[in-house]
Enzyme design. Structure first.
Site, PDB file in Angstrom:
ATOM      1  N   LEU A 101       0.873  -1.165   0.000  1.00  0.00           N
ATOM      2  CA  LEU A 101       0.000   0.000   0.000  1.00  0.00           C
ATOM      3  C   LEU A 101       0.912   1.217   0.000  1.00  0.00           C
ATOM      4  O   LEU A 101       1.873   1.270   0.768  1.00  0.00           O
ATOM      5  CB  LEU A 101      -0.895   0.027   1.244  1.00  0.00           C
ATOM      6  N   ASP A 102       0.633   2.198  -0.856  1.00  0.00           N
ATOM      7  CA  ASP A 102       1.504   3.355  -0.908  1.00  0.00           C
ATOM      8  C   ASP A 102       1.320   4.227   0.328  1.00  0.00           C
ATOM      9  O   ASP A 102       0.433   3.997   1.159  1.00  0.00           O
ATOM     10  CB  ASP A 102       1.303   4.147  -2.203  1.00  0.00           C
ATOM     11  N   LYS A 103       2.161   5.226   0.438  1.00  0.00           N
ATOM     12  CA  LYS A 103       2.210   6.072   1.629  1.00  0.00           C
ATOM     13  C   LYS A 103       0.870   6.726   1.922  1.00  0.00           C
ATOM     14  O   LYS A 103       0.501   6.942   3.087  1.00  0.00           O
ATOM     15  CB  LYS A 103       3.293   7.133   1.425  1.00  0.00           C
ATOM     16  N   THR A 105      -2.144   5.536   1.231  1.00  0.00           N
ATOM     17  CA  THR A 105      -3.244   4.569   1.304  1.00  0.00           C
ATOM     18  C   THR A 105      -3.197   3.870   2.655  1.00  0.00           C
ATOM     19  O   THR A 105      -2.139   3.443   3.108  1.00  0.00           O
ATOM     20  CB  THR A 105      -3.143   3.526   0.173  1.00  0.00           C
TER      21      THR A 105
END
Length: 233
Positions: A101-103, A105
């Site tokens: 999960l990106d920063k 999300t």
């Protein structure tokens, strides 16, 4: 496996430190009997500093990831591993995130040290559904659900159409999207292709396993029953 090596592999410390811990009497069985380095005792019956040992290899962890944390150990700043006990970063085999999960999300993020299990979850053949709650910059137009479900949607720089995805409208600019694959920044790119922008994104479920009951930043070790939920539609 020898007790010293077991403890070191679980990240409690170096082999030298674990030898000293055993000599100090910090490693016991459930009856409080001190264990020696060559003692053969079932994993579940060993205590370290009066606490049960962490699970052996094959552990799967669910984290309710907050915003602002990244999944790569090569990144600077706050890492998702910082939310787990320090010893989990020292385990052998190492813990890896199952996908990322990106920063920006939040939500359901899985870790494991079991490579076979990891690949089973992320394999396109498994088609494990992943559910996201989305807030958008502008109202939905009403055409998104049909486009996402068509199986013909192409993203920029991609050569293969997306698998059909299900969209549930939750409000004027809110939706729930279920994916059956995991491409780079897929949710954000799908809505960008419709001329909209995602302002808030959270993964709420992997299969039927959700983060209900887990505070932001909270985590738990999954039971065998929990693992089954991952592969349940």
């Amino acid at each position: 496996m020898r007790l010293v090596k077991l403890l070191a592999n679980l990240g409690y410390g170096s082999r030298k430190e674990m030898q000293q811990a055993i000599r100090n009497g910090w490693v016991t069985d459930r009856e409080g009997n001190r264990l020696k380095a060559d003692t053969k005792t079932a994993h579940e019956d060993i205590l370290f500093d009066d606490e049960p040992l962490d699970p052996a290899q094959g552990v799967v962890i669910l984290l309710n990831k907050p915003l602002g944390y990244t999944c790569s150990t090569k990144d600077q700043g706050r890492l998702v591993y910082d939310l787990l006990p320090d010893r989990y970063r020292m385990r052998k085999p190492a813990l890896s995130t199952i996908g990322r999960l990106d920063k920006e999300t939040s939500g359901a993020l899985l870790f494991t040290d079991d490579g076979t299990f990891l690949h089973k979850v992320i394999s396109p053949k498994s088609e494990v559904p992943k559910v996201y709650d989305v807030t958008l910059d502008r109202p939905l137009t009403g055409d998104e659900a049909a486009l996402f479900a068509s199986g013909e949607m192409m993203l920029e720089s991609e050569v293969k159409p997306l698998k059909p995805a299900e969209l549930e409208v939750l409000g004027e600019n809110k939706a729930r999207l279920t994916l059956h694959e995991g491409r780079y920044h897929q949710v954000r790119r799908m809505f960008a292709a419709t001329g909209n922008h995602v302002t808030d994104l959270s993964r709420t479920r992997v299969g039927r396993l959700g983060v209900d009951g887990l505070d932001e930043g909270g985590w738990k070790i999954l039971s065998e029953e929990d693992k089954v939920l991952i592969f349940s539609a």
